[in-house]
Motif scaffolding. Sequence first.
Motif, short mmCIF file in Angstrom:
data_model
loop_
_atom_site.label_atom_id
_atom_site.label_comp_id
_atom_site.label_asym_id
_atom_site.label_seq_id
_atom_site.Cartn_x
_atom_site.Cartn_y
_atom_site.Cartn_z
N VAL A 171 -5.67 -16.80 -11.45
CA VAL A 171 -4.26 -17.05 -11.12
C VAL A 171 -3.79 -16.17 -9.97
N ASN A 172 -4.17 -14.88 -9.96
CA ASN A 172 -3.69 -13.93 -8.96
C ASN A 172 -4.85 -13.36 -8.15
N ARG A 173 -4.48 -12.53 -7.18
CA ARG A 173 -5.50 -11.80 -6.41
C ARG A 173 -5.32 -10.31 -6.69
N SER A 174 -6.42 -9.63 -6.96
CA SER A 174 -6.38 -8.20 -7.25
C SER A 174 -7.32 -7.46 -6.31
N PHE A 175 -6.92 -6.24 -5.94
CA PHE A 175 -7.68 -5.42 -5.01
C PHE A 175 -7.89 -4.03 -5.61
N LEU A 176 -9.09 -3.50 -5.44
CA LEU A 176 -9.38 -2.12 -5.81
C LEU A 176 -9.13 -1.26 -4.57
N VAL A 177 -8.21 -0.31 -4.70
CA VAL A 177 -7.82 0.54 -3.57
C VAL A 177 -8.20 1.98 -3.89
N ARG A 178 -8.96 2.62 -2.99
CA ARG A 178 -9.37 4.02 -3.17
C ARG A 178 -8.57 4.90 -2.20
N THR A 179 -8.00 5.97 -2.72
CA THR A 179 -7.24 6.92 -1.90
C THR A 179 -7.64 8.34 -2.30
N ARG A 180 -7.05 9.32 -1.65
CA ARG A 180 -7.33 10.72 -2.00
C ARG A 180 -6.83 11.06 -3.41
N ARG A 181 -5.93 10.20 -3.95
CA ARG A 181 -5.37 10.44 -5.28
C ARG A 181 -6.14 9.73 -6.40
N GLY A 182 -7.11 8.92 -6.02
CA GLY A 182 -7.87 8.21 -7.03
C GLY A 182 -8.08 6.75 -6.71
N ARG A 183 -8.32 5.96 -7.74
CA ARG A 183 -8.55 4.52 -7.58
C ARG A 183 -7.47 3.74 -8.34
N PHE A 184 -7.01 2.66 -7.70
CA PHE A 184 -5.90 1.89 -8.25
C PHE A 184 -6.16 0.40 -8.05
N VAL A 185 -5.56 -0.41 -8.91
CA VAL A 185 -5.67 -1.86 -8.79
C VAL A 185 -4.32 -2.40 -8.34
N VAL A 186 -4.33 -3.12 -7.23
CA VAL A 186 -3.13 -3.77 -6.70
C VAL A 186 -3.28 -5.27 -6.96
N ARG A 187 -2.38 -5.82 -7.76
CA ARG A 187 -2.43 -7.25 -8.09
C ARG A 187 -1.27 -7.98 -7.45
N LEU A 188 -1.58 -9.00 -6.66
CA LEU A 188 -0.56 -9.84 -6.05
C LEU A 188 -0.40 -11.08 -6.91
N ASN A 189 0.81 -11.28 -7.43
CA ASN A 189 1.04 -12.29 -8.44
C ASN A 189 1.37 -13.66 -7.87
N LEU B 179 0.81 -1.21 0.00
CA LEU B 179 0.00 0.00 0.00
C LEU B 179 0.85 1.27 0.00
N ALA B 180 2.08 1.18 0.51
CA ALA B 180 2.95 2.35 0.54
C ALA B 180 3.31 2.84 -0.86
N HIS B 181 3.09 1.99 -1.86
CA HIS B 181 3.41 2.36 -3.24
C HIS B 181 2.18 2.83 -4.00
N VAL B 182 1.02 2.83 -3.36
CA VAL B 182 -0.20 3.31 -3.99
C VAL B 182 -0.26 4.83 -3.84
N PRO B 183 -0.44 5.58 -4.92
CA PRO B 183 -0.54 7.04 -4.79
C PRO B 183 -1.60 7.45 -3.77
N GLY B 184 -1.19 8.31 -2.85
CA GLY B 184 -2.07 8.73 -1.77
C GLY B 184 -1.77 8.04 -0.47
N CYS B 185 -0.98 6.96 -0.51
CA CYS B 185 -0.63 6.22 0.71
C CYS B 185 0.88 6.25 0.98
N GLU B 186 1.62 7.06 0.24
CA GLU B 186 3.08 7.04 0.34
C GLU B 186 3.59 7.39 1.73
#
Length: 285
Positions: free
Chosen positions: A25-43, A2-9
């Motif tokens: 195959v993988n797990r993906s998460f939708l993360v909402r921050t003050r900078r917008g919305r991002f997808v974090v995929r764990l491979n 999460l530290a690499h998601v814009p807005g959580c640095e």
Amino acid sequence: MLAHVPGCEDGEPPYSQELLGGGSVNRSFLVRTRRGRFVVRLNENTAADPGLDRERELLLHGAAAQAGIAPPIVFVDADRSCLITEFVEGRLWTSHYFSRMRDLRSLGARLRNLHALPAPASIPRFDPLVVARRYADHIVRHEPVEGVRIHALLERGAEALERSQSARRTPCIIHCDLHHGNVLTADRVYFIDWEYAQVADPLIDLACIMAYYPRSAVHGGLLITAAGLDERGVTEKMLSELTHVFNLLTYLWYRARRVTRPVPATDLQVESSALRRLVSLAPDA
């Protein structure tokens, strides 16, 4: 991650995070921050699948993102265990889209854009039979009794690949996994999840669609024209032959996963369906 998601640095927590469905195959998460919305995929570890290459994925995803065909990449972990991209607001396709002529035209046109991108010279041309044999070796190593049957299927696949004249077409960037969960309509059509992207015969993308959605086969000519492959002399017969090869890849991929781990019932259904299509084309095998 999460530290690499814009807005959580700076340690600021996200507004929300939720698991996204659909990944096999993988797990993906939708993360909402003050900078917008991002997808974090764990491979998943690439050792579990001989068809995966994270470096190849990043190169091809990056090229597609620059062309506005894939979501922009925000961050990649050094060990490639995590990928963060921007979230594209849009409508994911369903299986029904692949039987509608209007949607197939837009999909073919978007594939034409993708296939026109310059392919990285560092990535070798994809040979579907080489990958099929890797999956086959993995299966037979764990289930020797299947050797004769698998060998017969590989022989039929090699014959179909030859008849498709795949080797004669200039390779380009292809997505190679055009499942409805990987196609998104927003301001334009986007392709997501580039794990199996390759530099290969562009007709493979169309064969992937026909293999995943057999009802779309009646519109094969429309898709060939929309993708601009009629200009390269591609025929529906060539597409049919290459679809057989892609069905073989699909079957072997699911079967290889099953020999070393428990799989959900949906995986078994897809594996069984791909095998039925292979046997219907070559009953003596």
